[in-house]
Motif scaffolding. Structure first.
Motif, PDB file in Angstrom:
ATOM      1  N   LEU A   8     -11.582  48.653   8.840  1.00 19.68           N
ATOM      2  CA  LEU A   8     -11.625  49.581   9.967  1.00 19.68           C
ATOM      3  C   LEU A   8     -12.588  50.733   9.705  1.00 19.68           C
ATOM      4  N   LYS A   9     -12.739  51.118   8.445  1.00 17.66           N
ATOM      5  CA  LYS A   9     -13.673  52.184   8.113  1.00 17.66           C
ATOM      6  C   LYS A   9     -15.109  51.807   8.470  1.00 17.66           C
ATOM      7  N   ASN A  10     -15.405  50.518   8.528  1.00 16.13           N
ATOM      8  CA  ASN A  10     -16.747  50.073   8.894  1.00 16.13           C
ATOM      9  C   ASN A  10     -17.088  50.426  10.346  1.00 16.13           C
ATOM     10  N   LEU A  11     -16.092  50.707  11.169  1.00 17.66           N
ATOM     11  CA  LEU A  11     -16.327  51.050  12.567  1.00 17.66           C
ATOM     12  C   LEU A  11     -16.718  52.513  12.755  1.00 17.66           C
ATOM     13  N   ASP A  67     -14.066  55.191  39.188  1.00 18.56           N
ATOM     14  CA  ASP A  67     -14.410  53.806  39.518  1.00 18.56           C
ATOM     15  C   ASP A  67     -13.401  52.847  38.893  1.00 18.56           C
ATOM     16  N   PRO A  68     -12.674  52.075  39.715  1.00 20.55           N
ATOM     17  CA  PRO A  68     -11.674  51.146  39.171  1.00 20.55           C
ATOM     18  C   PRO A  68     -12.263  50.108  38.207  1.00 20.55           C
ATOM     19  N   GLU A  69     -13.489  49.665  38.485  1.00 20.21           N
ATOM     20  CA  GLU A  69     -14.106  48.682  37.595  1.00 20.21           C
ATOM     21  C   GLU A  69     -14.382  49.285  36.217  1.00 20.21           C
ATOM     22  N   ARG A  70     -14.754  50.556  36.199  1.00 24.23           N
ATOM     23  CA  ARG A  70     -14.993  51.230  34.909  1.00 24.23           C
ATOM     24  C   ARG A  70     -13.687  51.368  34.136  1.00 24.23           C
ATOM     25  N   LEU A  71     -12.586  51.666  34.844  1.00 22.74           N
ATOM     26  CA  LEU A  71     -11.286  51.746  34.175  1.00 22.74           C
ATOM     27  C   LEU A  71     -10.868  50.394  33.617  1.00 22.74           C
ATOM     28  N   GLU A  72     -11.141  49.334  34.369  1.00 21.89           N
ATOM     29  CA  GLU A  72     -10.832  47.985  33.870  1.00 21.89           C
ATOM     30  C   GLU A  72     -11.614  47.690  32.599  1.00 21.89           C
ATOM     31  N   GLU A  73     -12.873  48.084  32.600  1.00 22.95           N
ATOM     32  CA  GLU A  73     -13.727  47.863  31.429  1.00 22.95           C
ATOM     33  C   GLU A  73     -13.207  48.653  30.229  1.00 22.95           C
ATOM     34  N   LEU A  74     -12.829  49.907  30.463  1.00 22.06           N
ATOM     35  CA  LEU A  74     -12.279  50.725  29.382  1.00 22.06           C
ATOM     36  C   LEU A  74     -10.987  50.119  28.837  1.00 22.06           C
ATOM     37  N   PHE A  75     -10.109  49.682  29.737  1.00 20.12           N
ATOM     38  CA  PHE A  75      -8.853  49.079  29.292  1.00 20.12           C
ATOM     39  C   PHE A  75      -9.138  47.848  28.430  1.00 20.12           C
ATOM     40  N   ALA A  76     -10.050  46.994  28.883  1.00 17.06           N
ATOM     41  CA  ALA A  76     -10.374  45.780  28.130  1.00 17.06           C
ATOM     42  C   ALA A  76     -10.907  46.121  26.740  1.00 17.06           C
ATOM     43  N   LYS A  77     -11.745  47.144  26.673  1.00 22.41           N
ATOM     44  CA  LYS A  77     -12.295  47.542  25.369  1.00 22.41           C
ATOM     45  C   LYS A  77     -11.211  48.103  24.458  1.00 22.41           C
ATOM     46  N   TYR A  78     -10.343  48.941  25.019  1.00 21.15           N
ATOM     47  CA  TYR A  78      -9.258  49.498  24.216  1.00 21.15           C
ATOM     48  C   TYR A  78      -8.272  48.419  23.769  1.00 21.15           C
ATOM     49  N   TYR A  79      -8.000  47.460  24.636  1.00 22.08           N
ATOM     50  CA  TYR A  79      -7.091  46.361  24.277  1.00 22.08           C
ATOM     51  C   TYR A  79      -7.700  45.545  23.128  1.00 22.08           C
ATOM     52  N   ALA A  80      -8.987  45.245  23.256  1.00 22.71           N
ATOM     53  CA  ALA A  80      -9.660  44.479  22.197  1.00 22.71           C
ATOM     54  C   ALA A  80      -9.665  45.260  20.882  1.00 22.71           C
ATOM     55  N   LEU A  81      -9.899  46.557  20.955  1.00 25.51           N
ATOM     56  CA  LEU A  81      -9.894  47.377  19.752  1.00 25.51           C
ATOM     57  C   LEU A  81      -8.512  47.419  19.117  1.00 25.51           C
ATOM     58  N   ALA A  82      -7.470  47.553  19.944  1.00 24.82           N
ATOM     59  CA  ALA A  82      -6.103  47.567  19.421  1.00 24.82           C
ATOM     60  C   ALA A  82      -5.766  46.232  18.768  1.00 24.82           C
ATOM     61  N   ALA A  83      -6.197  45.134  19.379  1.00 26.83           N
ATOM     62  CA  ALA A  83      -5.957  43.808  18.801  1.00 26.83           C
ATOM     63  C   ALA A  83      -6.693  43.671  17.465  1.00 26.83           C
ATOM     64  N   TYR A  84      -7.915  44.163  17.416  1.00 21.35           N
ATOM     65  CA  TYR A  84      -8.695  44.100  16.188  1.00 21.35           C
ATOM     66  C   TYR A  84      -8.018  44.917  15.083  1.00 21.35           C
ATOM     67  N   CYS A  85      -7.588  46.124  15.435  1.00 27.21           N
ATOM     68  CA  CYS A  85      -6.943  46.996  14.450  1.00 27.21           C
ATOM     69  C   CYS A  85      -5.631  46.404  13.952  1.00 27.21           C
ATOM     70  N   GLU A  86      -4.919  45.759  14.847  1.00 32.06           N
ATOM     71  CA  GLU A  86      -3.636  45.158  14.487  1.00 32.06           C
ATOM     72  C   GLU A  86      -3.798  44.058  13.441  1.00 32.06           C
ATOM     73  N   ASN A  87      -4.935  43.396  13.479  1.00 28.87           N
ATOM     74  CA  ASN A  87      -5.173  42.270  12.574  1.00 28.87           C
ATOM     75  C   ASN A  87      -6.126  42.593  11.433  1.00 28.87           C
ATOM     76  N   SER A  88      -6.409  43.885  11.229  1.00 24.96           N
ATOM     77  CA  SER A  88      -7.367  44.286  10.201  1.00 24.96           C
ATOM     78  C   SER A  88      -6.699  45.169   9.162  1.00 24.96           C
ATOM     79  N   ASP A  89      -7.383  45.312   8.053  1.00 28.61           N
ATOM     80  CA  ASP A  89      -6.896  46.247   7.049  1.00 28.61           C
ATOM     81  C   ASP A  89      -7.684  47.555   7.152  1.00 28.61           C
ATOM     82  N   VAL A  90      -7.249  48.561   6.442  1.00 26.26           N
ATOM     83  CA  VAL A  90      -7.847  49.894   6.536  1.00 26.26           C
ATOM     84  C   VAL A  90      -9.310  49.874   6.126  1.00 26.26           C
ATOM     85  N   TYR A  91      -9.652  49.114   5.119  1.00 26.65           N
ATOM     86  CA  TYR A  91     -11.016  49.124   4.618  1.00 26.65           C
ATOM     87  C   TYR A  91     -12.004  48.560   5.635  1.00 26.65           C
TER      88      TYR A  91
END
Length: 73
Positions: free
Chosen positions: A59-62, A33-57
């Motif tokens: 991130l362990k909360n996730l 389903d293309p819509e499901r892939l779009e949703e997955l991409f958006a979630k992964y992009y948001a996670l990558a952005a969050y990780c980029e701006n976070s410290d290791v400690y």
């Protein structure tokens, strides 16, 4: 002047878009389903952005407790 030029290779830099694309591509064979892939991409992009701006400690909360125990060993 030296006859040979020596340069140090630099590590490949990947941005949040590259990371999100790579993770989304791992689902390509399982999700049709293309819509499901779009949703997955958006979630992964948001996670990558969050990780980029976070410290290791923070991130362990996730992570869940079982995974944290394996990491801390």
């Amino acid at each position: 002047m030296a006859e040979t030029v020596k340069v140090k290779p630099t590590p490949m830099q990947r941005n949040r878009f590259d990371v999100a694309m790579e993770l989304t591509e791992r689902h390509m064979g399982f999700v049709r389903d293309p819509e499901r892939l779009e949703e997955l991409f958006a979630k992964y992009y948001a996670l990558a952005a969050y990780c980029e701006n976070s410290d290791v400690y923070s991130l362990k909360n996730l992570l869940d407790e079982d995974l944290l125990r394996k990491i801390d060993k």
